[in-house]
Design a protein around this motif. Sequence first.
Motif, short mmCIF file in Angstrom:
data_model
loop_
_atom_site.label_atom_id
_atom_site.label_comp_id
_atom_site.label_asym_id
_atom_site.label_seq_id
_atom_site.Cartn_x
_atom_site.Cartn_y
_atom_site.Cartn_z
N UNK A 65 32.20 31.33 34.74
CA UNK A 65 31.30 31.79 35.89
C UNK A 65 29.82 32.12 35.47
N UNK A 66 29.68 32.48 34.12
CA UNK A 66 28.50 32.45 33.47
C UNK A 66 27.80 31.44 33.10
N UNK A 67 28.29 30.14 33.59
CA UNK A 67 27.69 28.94 33.29
C UNK A 67 27.13 28.41 34.70
N UNK A 68 27.61 29.00 35.82
CA UNK A 68 27.24 28.24 37.12
C UNK A 68 25.74 28.33 37.37
N UNK A 69 25.29 27.04 37.88
CA UNK A 69 23.94 27.11 38.29
C UNK A 69 23.77 27.82 39.80
N UNK A 70 22.66 27.78 40.32
CA UNK A 70 22.53 28.30 41.69
C UNK A 70 23.20 27.21 42.49
N UNK A 71 23.91 27.74 43.63
CA UNK A 71 24.52 26.82 44.63
C UNK A 71 23.23 26.58 45.95
N UNK B 216 42.78 45.43 25.74
CA UNK B 216 42.88 44.32 25.26
C UNK B 216 42.98 43.34 26.45
N UNK B 217 43.63 43.83 27.52
CA UNK B 217 43.68 43.09 28.65
C UNK B 217 42.60 42.96 29.33
N UNK B 218 41.69 43.87 29.34
CA UNK B 218 40.11 43.73 29.69
C UNK B 218 39.52 42.66 28.93
N UNK C 252 37.61 39.02 30.50
CA UNK C 252 36.03 38.73 30.68
C UNK C 252 36.00 37.18 30.00
N UNK C 253 36.96 37.06 28.93
CA UNK C 253 36.90 35.64 28.53
C UNK C 253 37.36 34.66 29.42
N UNK C 254 38.34 35.01 30.05
CA UNK C 254 39.16 34.18 31.39
C UNK C 254 37.90 33.77 32.10
#
Length: 422
Positions: free
Chosen positions: A416-422, A404-406, A410-412
Amino acid sequence: MSAPALTAAQQSAVQRRTVLVLSLGQVLGGIAFGATVSLGALLAADISGDDALSGLATASVTLGAALCAIPLARLAARVGRRRALTLGNLFALVGIAVVILAASLRVFPLLLAGILMIGAGNAGNLQSRFAATDLAVPAHRGRDLSIVVWATTIGGVAGPLLLGPGEIVGAAIGMPPQTGSYVFSFVAQSAALVLYLVALRPDPLLAAQRIATVAAAASSVQAVDRPVVARYAMFAIAGSHVVMASVMAMTPIHLSHMAHSMHAGHDTAAAAADVSQLVGITIALHVAGMYALSPVFGILADRWGRLQVVLFGQVLLGGSLIFAIFANDRAWGVMAALILLGLGWSAATVAGAALLTESSAPELRTRRQGRSDSLMSLSAAAGAVLAGVILSNFQYAGLGIAASVLVLIIVALSPLGRRARS
């Protein structure tokens, strides 16, 4: 001289054929993997004489996939998916033969070597889901990927359910105990090899590369690459796979302890029969959860968004671990945990694979796909080894708490999964 790029109508027709061929190949390839999932831990515990070493079976199958994921991806980038997939089939065929020999000789290192080779073959099966996206249009990428994943349901469920008939066949032809179902696995893998050689034409990756080259020459717009999103997708896929593989790998051992406890050591034959039946049914339900609803998750990933479905997968994994922690002393509780475990894995990996593909520029996709599969398998191999130790010291509930820690990590990290290209 290279073949011309496909027209839009030709691309659509080739994509439909490719998805069909890959789906049939997954049905056949899933039989060998399903049998190894069910029997690997039991064979390892029996031959080694130590339950703590049973996790090495799952570790070996995942390590084999990890070692071959990047080489197979590089081979596919050079010569196409067809040759890479057939090489994976050859690895699996050799591995099945070695496992049967190891069970006959009762040599534990040889058993792990054979399971490792089957894992190398599974690297090809994993690559099939990415092959389904090579020619897919973005709006249907999740759906096409998930159809190929779904096809594994048939073989993956059939593998565990063939344990009983396999033992009958194995006994009739003099095979070692608990290896009879590998007869079906060998035949299925051979058929998959022939299928890819004959029917996977034109090669989807080579055709996609030609289309990308023509498009790049006709346009000055560079394809967008989002490396941060791609790295998060890799982590989410790998982390979800670790949770699934570690709990699943130890479930046959936990169920074995439950069955022997019920019989209090007085009727070992009845306990053994209960173990085979309980493990077969539970793993079959788990594999059904892994693959049966993958088209639903693929469609949801296309409509809701990739990241949203990855997070939904974590919710399902969390529900699974609650059952593993609080209802692990009941057969129905373990079955519920394994079903939810499979569903959570399916949602996270289908959406994660689509997220990885679309966040990578075309020239980087195959390389990153191979890295993702390698990371996924290496992490799961380490997780399976640790799972055996945790089970021995902290029981099944302790394993659920550790996993459950893992999920929480992943949720926390999901922003990062929403970041656009810098």
